[in-house]
Write a protein that holds these residues in place. Structure first.
Motif, mmCIF file in Angstrom:
data_model
loop_
_atom_site.group_PDB
_atom_site.id
_atom_site.type_symbol
_atom_site.label_atom_id
_atom_site.label_comp_id
_atom_site.label_asym_id
_atom_site.label_seq_id
_atom_site.Cartn_x
_atom_site.Cartn_y
_atom_site.Cartn_z
ATOM 1 N N UNK A 35 0.702 -1.276 -0.030
ATOM 2 C CA UNK A 35 0.064 0.030 -0.053
ATOM 3 C C UNK A 35 0.895 1.251 -0.023
ATOM 4 N N UNK A 36 1.856 1.272 0.655
ATOM 5 C CA UNK A 36 2.838 2.396 0.954
ATOM 6 C C UNK A 36 3.249 2.791 -0.676
ATOM 7 N N UNK A 37 3.927 1.986 -1.242
ATOM 8 C CA UNK A 37 4.456 2.234 -2.540
ATOM 9 C C UNK A 37 3.393 2.852 -3.418
ATOM 10 N N UNK A 38 2.231 1.907 -3.488
ATOM 11 C CA UNK A 38 1.300 2.039 -4.352
ATOM 12 C C UNK A 38 0.901 3.875 -4.147
ATOM 13 N N UNK A 39 0.544 4.090 -2.798
ATOM 14 C CA UNK A 39 0.016 5.669 -2.610
ATOM 15 C C UNK A 39 1.100 6.641 -3.009
ATOM 16 N N UNK A 40 2.388 6.145 -2.598
ATOM 17 C CA UNK A 40 3.484 7.226 -3.004
ATOM 18 C C UNK A 40 3.629 7.203 -4.335
ATOM 19 N N UNK A 42 1.190 6.829 -6.722
ATOM 20 C CA UNK A 42 0.096 7.326 -7.255
ATOM 21 C C UNK A 42 0.169 9.011 -7.012
ATOM 22 N N UNK A 43 0.558 9.301 -5.668
ATOM 23 C CA UNK A 43 0.441 10.971 -5.231
ATOM 24 C C UNK A 43 1.815 11.395 -6.277
ATOM 25 N N UNK A 44 2.750 10.863 -6.445
ATOM 26 C CA UNK A 44 3.998 11.155 -7.378
ATOM 27 C C UNK A 44 3.421 11.954 -8.644
ATOM 28 N N UNK A 45 2.688 10.736 -9.342
ATOM 29 C CA UNK A 45 2.171 10.831 -10.602
ATOM 30 C C UNK A 45 1.001 12.095 -10.708
ATOM 31 N N UNK A 77 10.528 14.421 -8.608
ATOM 32 C CA UNK A 77 9.376 13.360 -8.697
ATOM 33 C C UNK A 77 9.974 12.019 -9.188
ATOM 34 N N UNK A 78 10.971 12.329 -9.831
ATOM 35 C CA UNK A 78 11.656 11.012 -10.279
ATOM 36 C C UNK A 78 12.366 10.064 -9.426
ATOM 37 N N UNK A 79 12.777 10.689 -8.186
ATOM 38 C CA UNK A 79 13.151 9.988 -6.961
ATOM 39 C C UNK A 79 11.873 9.953 -6.129
ATOM 40 N N UNK A 80 10.961 10.412 -5.988
ATOM 41 C CA UNK A 80 9.924 10.285 -4.956
ATOM 42 C C UNK A 80 9.298 8.974 -5.662
ATOM 43 N N UNK A 81 8.871 8.810 -6.846
ATOM 44 C CA UNK A 81 8.112 7.802 -7.573
ATOM 45 C C UNK A 81 9.279 6.446 -7.653
ATOM 46 N N UNK A 82 8.911 5.360 -7.811
ATOM 47 C CA UNK A 82 9.974 4.329 -8.211
ATOM 48 C C UNK A 82 9.618 3.270 -8.442
ATOM 49 N N UNK A 83 10.063 2.773 -10.011
ATOM 50 C CA UNK A 83 9.592 1.760 -10.710
ATOM 51 C C UNK A 83 10.297 0.611 -10.212
ATOM 52 N N UNK A 84 11.386 0.556 -9.689
ATOM 53 C CA UNK A 84 12.098 -0.406 -9.347
ATOM 54 C C UNK A 84 11.745 -1.153 -8.172
ATOM 55 N N UNK A 85 11.322 -0.246 -7.142
ATOM 56 C CA UNK A 85 10.638 -0.817 -5.796
ATOM 57 C C UNK A 85 9.306 -1.511 -6.287
ATOM 58 N N UNK A 86 8.333 -0.825 -7.071
ATOM 59 C CA UNK A 86 7.321 -1.479 -7.511
ATOM 60 C C UNK A 86 7.472 -2.981 -8.145
ATOM 61 N N UNK A 105 -1.927 -5.152 -7.536
ATOM 62 C CA UNK A 105 -1.008 -4.093 -7.410
ATOM 63 C C UNK A 105 -0.573 -3.577 -8.899
ATOM 64 N N UNK A 106 -0.316 -4.178 -9.693
ATOM 65 C CA UNK A 106 0.192 -4.131 -11.093
ATOM 66 C C UNK A 106 -1.069 -2.985 -11.569
ATOM 67 N N UNK A 107 -2.191 -3.632 -11.506
ATOM 68 C CA UNK A 107 -3.167 -2.624 -12.275
ATOM 69 C C UNK A 107 -3.413 -1.433 -11.716
ATOM 70 N N UNK A 108 -3.623 -1.341 -10.454
ATOM 71 C CA UNK A 108 -3.628 -0.088 -9.632
ATOM 72 C C UNK A 108 -2.612 0.922 -10.059
ATOM 73 N N UNK A 109 -1.095 0.264 -9.705
ATOM 74 C CA UNK A 109 -0.005 1.089 -9.973
ATOM 75 C C UNK A 109 0.092 1.759 -11.158
ATOM 76 N N UNK A 110 0.028 1.299 -12.343
ATOM 77 C CA UNK A 110 0.204 1.432 -13.487
ATOM 78 C C UNK A 110 -1.090 2.378 -13.993
ATOM 79 N N UNK A 111 -2.148 1.562 -14.196
ATOM 80 C CA UNK A 111 -3.446 2.587 -14.446
ATOM 81 C C UNK A 111 -3.624 3.830 -13.674
ATOM 82 N N UNK A 112 -3.456 3.463 -12.351
ATOM 83 C CA UNK A 112 -3.712 4.610 -11.428
ATOM 84 C C UNK A 112 -2.820 5.751 -11.669
ATOM 85 N N UNK A 113 -1.635 5.176 -11.825
ATOM 86 C CA UNK A 113 -0.682 6.227 -11.979
ATOM 87 C C UNK A 113 -0.700 7.216 -13.441
#
Length: 131
Positions: A35-40, A42-45, A77-86, A105-113
């Motif tokens: 949840x933490x990385x998902x929210x981070x 999404x907020x960063x996007x 924003x490049x450092x705040x959001x992170x694809x590697x941790x995802x 997680x994948x659907x909501x991370x990518x689609x939501x972002x």
């Protein structure tokens, strides 16, 4: 000088991601998915989209000479959001045989972002035309 803008923004973004992650993990100590990385992410996007609309009134294709873009867009924003941790967290869910949680997680991370980036971008353009 451009490297200094990216370095400074990136450092602040990484620290902000860490602090947000720690705070969110304290709120969701045993979530079914990260949840933490998902929210981070999404907020960063949302924030990056808002910045692009407010500052450029467009999505810049080449802004590598603009110091605010280098600091905030690319650095922070490049450092705040992170694809590697995802990616790591998705693989971890799959190793734990939590396929539904990984798919969610994948659907909501990518689609939501993408959706929140567009929401931030369009809302900033709306604000500019409304005022």
């Amino acid at each position: 000088m451009n490297i200094l803008w990216v370095l400074t923004g990136g450092g602040l973004g990484a620290v902000a991601r860490y602090l947000a992650g720690v705070w969110l993990m304290s709120r969701f100590p045993e979530p079914p998915f990260p949840v933490a990385m998902l929210i981070v992410n999404l907020v960063g996007s949302l924030g990056l989209g808002f910045f692009f609309g407010l500052y450029f009134q467009a999505i810049p294709l080449e802004a590598y000479d603009d110091s605010l873009y280098l600091f905030l867009g690319l650095g922070f924003f490049g450092a705040f959001t992170t694809f590697s941790t995802f990616s790591t967290e998705t693989v971890t869910l799959l190793y734990k045989k939590k396929k539904k949680q990984a798919a969610f997680y994948v659907l909501f991370s990518i689609g939501g972002s993408i959706i929140l980036f567009l929401a931030g971008y369009l809302s900033s353009l709306f604000m500019l035309t409304a005022f």
